[in-house]
Design a protein around this motif. Sequence first.
Motif, PDB file in Angstrom:
ATOM      1  N   VAL A  59       2.132   0.883   2.712  1.00 38.35           N
ATOM      2  CA  VAL A  59       2.639   0.741   4.072  1.00 38.35           C
ATOM      3  C   VAL A  59       3.118  -0.696   4.192  1.00 38.35           C
ATOM      4  CG1 VAL A  59       2.112   0.805   6.531  1.00 38.35           C
ATOM      5  CG2 VAL A  59       1.053   2.468   4.993  1.00 38.35           C
ATOM      6  N   TYR A  60       4.394  -0.858   4.524  1.00 38.52           N
ATOM      7  CA  TYR A  60       4.976  -2.187   4.687  1.00 38.52           C
ATOM      8  C   TYR A  60       5.459  -2.362   6.140  1.00 38.52           C
ATOM      9  CZ  TYR A  60       5.276  -2.571  -0.461  1.00 38.52           C
ATOM     10  OH  TYR A  60       4.997  -2.624  -1.811  1.00 38.52           O
ATOM     11  N   ASP A  61       5.495  -3.616   6.562  1.00 42.86           N
ATOM     12  CA  ASP A  61       6.084  -3.999   7.855  1.00 42.86           C
ATOM     13  C   ASP A  61       5.445  -3.260   9.020  1.00 42.86           C
ATOM     14  OD1 ASP A  61       7.899  -5.625   6.448  1.00 42.86           O
ATOM     15  OD2 ASP A  61       9.314  -3.955   6.212  1.00 42.86           O
ATOM     16  N   CYS A  62       4.123  -3.116   8.985  1.00 40.51           N
ATOM     17  CA  CYS A  62       3.423  -2.372  10.025  1.00 40.51           C
ATOM     18  C   CYS A  62       3.075  -3.298  11.194  1.00 40.51           C
ATOM     19  CB  CYS A  62       2.149  -1.743   9.477  1.00 40.51           C
ATOM     20  SG  CYS A  62       1.242  -0.794  10.717  1.00 40.51           S
ATOM     21  N   GLU A  63       3.575  -2.937  12.371  1.00 40.62           N
ATOM     22  CA  GLU A  63       3.327  -3.727  13.574  1.00 40.62           C
ATOM     23  C   GLU A  63       2.185  -3.147  14.396  1.00 40.62           C
ATOM     24  OE1 GLU A  63       5.929  -5.194  17.494  1.00 40.62           O
ATOM     25  OE2 GLU A  63       6.943  -4.390  15.710  1.00 40.62           O
ATOM     26  N   TYR A  64       1.768  -1.923  14.069  1.00 41.15           N
ATOM     27  CA  TYR A  64       0.799  -1.228  14.914  1.00 41.15           C
ATOM     28  C   TYR A  64      -0.500  -0.958  14.140  1.00 41.15           C
ATOM     29  CZ  TYR A  64       5.052  -0.749  17.639  1.00 41.15           C
ATOM     30  OH  TYR A  64       6.204  -1.014  18.323  1.00 41.15           O
ATOM     31  N   ASP A  65      -0.877   0.289  14.008  1.00 37.86           N
ATOM     32  CA  ASP A  65      -2.147   0.649  13.382  1.00 37.86           C
ATOM     33  C   ASP A  65      -1.907   1.003  11.919  1.00 37.86           C
ATOM     34  OD1 ASP A  65      -4.723   1.467  12.844  1.00 37.86           O
ATOM     35  OD2 ASP A  65      -4.503   3.421  13.812  1.00 37.86           O
ATOM     36  N   LEU A  66      -2.179   0.071  11.033  1.00 35.58           N
ATOM     37  CA  LEU A  66      -1.957   0.323   9.608  1.00 35.58           C
ATOM     38  C   LEU A  66      -3.039   1.248   9.078  1.00 35.58           C
ATOM     39  CD1 LEU A  66      -0.930  -2.235   6.890  1.00 35.58           C
ATOM     40  CD2 LEU A  66      -2.577  -0.435   6.399  1.00 35.58           C
ATOM     41  N   ARG A  67      -2.600   2.361   8.490  1.00 37.46           N
ATOM     42  CA  ARG A  67      -3.534   3.338   7.943  1.00 37.46           C
ATOM     43  C   ARG A  67      -3.116   3.677   6.515  1.00 37.46           C
ATOM     44  NH1 ARG A  67      -4.214   8.233  11.941  1.00 37.46           N
ATOM     45  NH2 ARG A  67      -5.737   8.770  10.324  1.00 37.46           N
ATOM     46  N   LEU A  68      -3.976   3.348   5.594  1.00 38.13           N
ATOM     47  CA  LEU A  68      -3.772   3.680   4.189  1.00 38.13           C
ATOM     48  C   LEU A  68      -5.108   4.235   3.704  1.00 38.13           C
ATOM     49  CD1 LEU A  68      -1.754   3.563   1.833  1.00 38.13           C
ATOM     50  CD2 LEU A  68      -2.629   1.297   1.284  1.00 38.13           C
ATOM     51  N   GLU A  69      -5.242   5.552   3.757  1.00 42.95           N
ATOM     52  CA  GLU A  69      -6.542   6.210   3.621  1.00 42.95           C
ATOM     53  C   GLU A  69      -6.518   7.171   2.430  1.00 42.95           C
ATOM     54  OE1 GLU A  69      -6.935   8.030   7.455  1.00 42.95           O
ATOM     55  OE2 GLU A  69      -6.915   6.110   8.501  1.00 42.95           O
ATOM     56  N   PHE A  70      -7.177   6.760   1.372  1.00 42.37           N
ATOM     57  CA  PHE A  70      -7.310   7.587   0.174  1.00 42.37           C
ATOM     58  C   PHE A  70      -8.636   8.323   0.255  1.00 42.37           C
ATOM     59  CE2 PHE A  70      -7.752   8.908  -4.113  1.00 42.37           C
ATOM     60  CZ  PHE A  70      -6.488   8.895  -4.673  1.00 42.37           C
ATOM     61  N   PHE A  71      -8.606   9.644   0.064  1.00 37.84           N
ATOM     62  CA  PHE A  71      -9.835  10.437   0.129  1.00 37.84           C
ATOM     63  C   PHE A  71     -10.571  10.305  -1.200  1.00 37.84           C
ATOM     64  CE2 PHE A  71      -6.821  12.825   2.949  1.00 37.84           C
ATOM     65  CZ  PHE A  71      -7.413  12.469   4.146  1.00 37.84           C
ATOM     66  N   THR A  72     -11.389   9.267  -1.306  1.00 40.05           N
ATOM     67  CA  THR A  72     -11.996   8.953  -2.600  1.00 40.05           C
ATOM     68  C   THR A  72     -12.921  10.055  -3.092  1.00 40.05           C
ATOM     69  OG1 THR A  72     -13.739   7.695  -1.459  1.00 40.05           O
ATOM     70  CG2 THR A  72     -11.818   6.469  -2.258  1.00 40.05           C
ATOM     71  N   ASP A  73     -13.578  10.791  -2.167  1.00 40.72           N
ATOM     72  CA  ASP A  73     -14.474  11.856  -2.611  1.00 40.72           C
ATOM     73  C   ASP A  73     -13.698  13.041  -3.167  1.00 40.72           C
ATOM     74  OD1 ASP A  73     -13.478  12.467  -0.055  1.00 40.72           O
ATOM     75  OD2 ASP A  73     -15.132  13.832   0.349  1.00 40.72           O
ATOM     76  N   ALA A  74     -12.388  13.108  -2.877  1.00 42.78           N
ATOM     77  CA  ALA A  74     -11.557  14.198  -3.385  1.00 42.78           C
ATOM     78  C   ALA A  74     -10.695  13.760  -4.564  1.00 42.78           C
ATOM     79  CB  ALA A  74     -10.676  14.755  -2.272  1.00 42.78           C
ATOM     80  N   LEU A  75     -10.863  12.534  -5.053  1.00 45.12           N
ATOM     81  CA  LEU A  75     -10.273  12.133  -6.326  1.00 45.12           C
ATOM     82  C   LEU A  75     -11.075  12.835  -7.407  1.00 45.12           C
ATOM     83  CD1 LEU A  75      -8.422  10.354  -8.112  1.00 45.12           C
ATOM     84  CD2 LEU A  75     -10.156   8.556  -7.935  1.00 45.12           C
ATOM     85  N   GLN A  76     -10.493  13.833  -8.029  1.00 44.42           N
ATOM     86  CA  GLN A  76     -11.268  14.684  -8.922  1.00 44.42           C
ATOM     87  C   GLN A  76     -10.435  15.154 -10.099  1.00 44.42           C
ATOM     88  OE1 GLN A  76     -12.415  18.252  -6.652  1.00 44.42           O
ATOM     89  NE2 GLN A  76     -10.911  17.566  -5.163  1.00 44.42           N
ATOM     90  N   VAL A  77     -11.137  15.650 -11.102  1.00 43.92           N
ATOM     91  CA  VAL A  77     -10.517  16.053 -12.354  1.00 43.92           C
ATOM     92  C   VAL A  77     -10.882  17.507 -12.625  1.00 43.92           C
ATOM     93  CG1 VAL A  77     -10.279  15.543 -14.809  1.00 43.92           C
ATOM     94  CG2 VAL A  77     -10.781  13.689 -13.192  1.00 43.92           C
TER      95      VAL A  77
END
Length: 249
Positions: free
Chosen positions: A145-163
Motif C-alpha cells: 500500500v503506497y501513498d495512503c492518507e487514511y487507514d492503512l491496512r496490510l493484513e496477511f492471514f498468517t494462520d492461513a499461510l499453509q502448505v
Amino acid sequence: EDGKLAWEDLPAERQAWLKKNGLDTLLAGAGATASATSKTSQKSQPAQSLASPADVSTAFMAVQDVTATLDVRTLPGVVGNLVKALRFNDIQGDNLVVLTQSEEQFRSKRGEPGVYLRDQEFFVHRFLVNSDGSKVQMWRVKDFVYDCEYDLRLEFFTDALQVTDLDQDGLAEVWMPYRLGCPAEPNPIPMKIIMYEGAQKYAMRGETRTMVNPGQYAGGGYTMDKVFREGQEVFRDFATKLWAARVNE
C-alpha cells in the motif's frame, strides 16, 4: 515418510481451524487410493470429495514453524521484519517459505502541511535449501500500500499461510491469503489469495464483504485468473472455501 500428516497428528489448533472454516471436509480424496503412479497419471485423475476429517489429513504437508530460530539476515534478497517462516519437504527438496513485512514509512504530502502519507510492503519468499545449507530463491510475492492518507491496512492471514498437496502429486501448494487497502471510511478493500504449486502461480482477486451502513453490506465478490479457472477443480474448491472463511470483516 511421505511428508504428510495423519489427522490425529495435526496440532489441535490446526484441527480446530480446519473445522471452523469448513475445510475439514474438503481437499482431495486421492490420498486414500493413490498408488505409486507417475505424476502425469495422478494429475489426470479427477479430484474426489472427502467424506471425513481422516481424509483431509493426506492433503496437508508436514510443516515445521521455524519463525523463532530463523535469522532473515542470512537469506539473499530478503528485507523487512520476519513475520512467519515455514520449512517443509516435497519432491523438489527441502523448502523454506518466509513472510516479512516492512515498517510503515511516513512522509509529508506535498503542498499540504500537516498531512502525511504512509507506505508499507510485505514479501513472501520461497527458497530451496541445499545440502550445504545454501539457499536458492524459487519465487517471491510482493504487495504493498503506497501513498495512503487514511487507514492503512496490510493484513496477511498468517494462520492461513499453509502448505498442501491437494492433488497428491508430491509437489507442494503454498497458500497466501491477505487483504490490503487505504479506506477513508467503511468500504470493501482488495483481498487476494495467491497460491504457488512449484513455479506456477495461481491468483484469486476480489474485495472484502464489509458493512457500509447498519445492516447493509457491500463487496465480497472475486475472480479467478486463467490458471485457476483452467486448473484442477480441487484447487478451486479449496480456494473458494478459504475465501469464504476470510471475506467478512
